[in-house]
Design a protein around this motif. Sequence first.
Motif, PDB file in Angstrom:
ATOM      1  N   ASP A 154     -21.461  37.934  67.162  1.00 33.35           N
ATOM      2  CA  ASP A 154     -20.862  38.870  66.214  1.00 33.35           C
ATOM      3  C   ASP A 154     -19.874  39.791  66.929  1.00 33.35           C
ATOM      4  N   TYR A 155     -19.113  40.546  66.141  1.00 30.06           N
ATOM      5  CA  TYR A 155     -17.989  41.306  66.694  1.00 30.06           C
ATOM      6  C   TYR A 155     -18.414  42.389  67.685  1.00 30.06           C
ATOM      7  N   LEU A 156     -19.442  43.160  67.333  1.00 28.87           N
ATOM      8  CA  LEU A 156     -19.837  44.267  68.223  1.00 28.87           C
ATOM      9  C   LEU A 156     -20.313  43.730  69.570  1.00 28.87           C
ATOM     10  N   GLN A 186     -17.201  43.208  71.599  1.00 28.04           N
ATOM     11  CA  GLN A 186     -16.773  44.542  72.038  1.00 28.04           C
ATOM     12  C   GLN A 186     -17.586  44.983  73.249  1.00 28.04           C
TER      13      GLN A 186
END
Lengths: 247, 247
Positions: free
Chosen positions: B144-146, B149
């Motif tokens: 997922d995106y986080l 990051q």
Amino acid sequence: MIAVMNQKGGVGKTTTALNLAHALALEGRRVLAIDLDPQGNLTASFGITGHQIHGVDRVLLEGRALAEMAFPVREGVHLIPAGQWLDRFEQERSGAQQAWRLRRALEELEGYDYVMVDCPPAAGMLTMNALLAVEELMIPVASDYLSLQGLARLLRILRQVEKRLQHETRKWFVLTRFQKRRRLAREVREKLESYFPGQVFSTPVRELVALAESPGFGQSIFDYQFRGAGADDYRGLARELMEGRAA
Amino acid sequence: MIAVMNQKGGVGKTTTALNLAHALALEGRRVLAIDLDPQGNLTASFGITGHQIHGVDRVLLEGRALAEMAFPVREGVHLIPAGQWLDRFEQERSGAQQAWRLRRALEELEGYDYVMVDCPPAAGMLTMNALLAVEELMIPVASDYLSLQGLARLLRILRQVEKRLQHETRKWFVLTRFQKRRRLAREVREKLESYFPGQVFSTPVRELVALAESPGFGQSIFDYQFRGAGADDYRGLARELMEGRAA
Ligand SMILES: Nc1ncnc2c1ncn2[C@@H]1O[C@H](COP(=O)(O)OP(=O)(O)OP(=O)(O)O)[C@@H](O)[C@H]1O
Ligand SMILES: Nc1ncnc2c1ncn2[C@@H]1O[C@H](COP(=O)(O)OP(=O)(O)OP(=O)(O)O)[C@@H](O)[C@H]1O
Ligand SMILES: [Mg+2]
Ligand SMILES: [Mg+2]
């Protein structure tokens, strides 16, 4: 004033802080969100990027006022980013009053109906500051076993600290990443509701890819999919919270 | 010697340390697993319970030998638990050599083909000790995106520290909690493979409820469901690792 807290990683603290803050604002409340995690996920999730960010690090390390560091990110939502030096506050020790700094800063603050603090996955100085600054804890519990284990540990730590420092908070639990077809998820939910009757929000937040996608666009679920299931879940959570409380 | 590292929470560090350690032992290797997280999830996942546990905390705080604190938990797997005082090592500062303590302790250790260290969701003193003690990092990246990051941030931190302390590690990436139907998961995988060609294990670990259930029974996926998809994924990962590497 609410701290979203759980030292277990990845249980949905940031996702809850982001979407609950926006949900409360959409209901007409004035909300201040504070990113207390040096990793700055909440800040990024609101769409605020860049490595030269100043935020709550300046407040905790240099005594700046919270009002100076807050700025609007959505209608009804102000944000204080983590700031690039927040790690220093977690690593350094500067005396017995260090744990009360956020509380004192919040005493100077006016003009908000809700203050929501996103905590890091640790039980260190930052989380301590959040604990001592607020009256209520929102504890996300992901629907799996290690999450329950993390909860038991968190409650032990809270009991010790609150007793020693004569500080009390109301504790709310919200089930996150809930998949009703999984027996594990249903078991975690039953355990939580049996141990903490009246303290568990009746809306579990379901596992929904949109909740994982929206931060990648710097959006809350309400920016990203206003009519979807994720928005419904966080809207329901906000309403339970405003009705003072778990139904 | 391998550290399972990522300061982002809940990306599958412990699940990977647990199951990879057991997978390597099932292939005939002698493995030492070290729980470097004060939350003690790896220890609990192996079925070791109790609040009076001594472990790597004694090594780092009192200079005990690693060999003294290790004990068998499965055929071919020894474990050094976190120990109840490990938080103190993370919180206290005791001089410039504090970051090298695990490395020095490991220099005295013999008799294992693999040492696998499970790290906490932080970039503090414990993670630093793991980094400086090993030659290879296994970095789980949830789909997922986080998580992406968090990876960017981790790599920035690693680059700084490794340059300043003249220490180098090989970095491997493993996709975790992978759901092939989700476009987000496929996008994260493509990004990872394009940025780090040859460094991403070709076996993603799929999202499977059995991987979340087994720790609740104090079992690895091989104890819990030897013929299932979770066991296949971690067996595949172990084989890629032993072949020196990402296919
Ligand atoms: N209900 C949900 N459905 C789908 N994905 C979710 C849900 N809640 C959280 N996620 C995703 O799971 C990951 C972990 O969630 P999040 O970062 O909010 O947890 P956290 O507790 O703040 O983590 P950390 O401990 O690292 O701060 C994120 O990538 C997030 O987008
Ligand atoms: N592939 C998977 N399928 C299903 N569940 C998984 C998978 N990998 C991990 N989990 C579950 O997700 C949760 C987070 O995983 P885990 O605790 O291994 O991550 P972590 O990075 O060690 O977390 P922390 O940062 O808190 O140490 C756990 O409850 C675990 O059982
Ligand atoms: Mg977070
Ligand atoms: Mg872990």
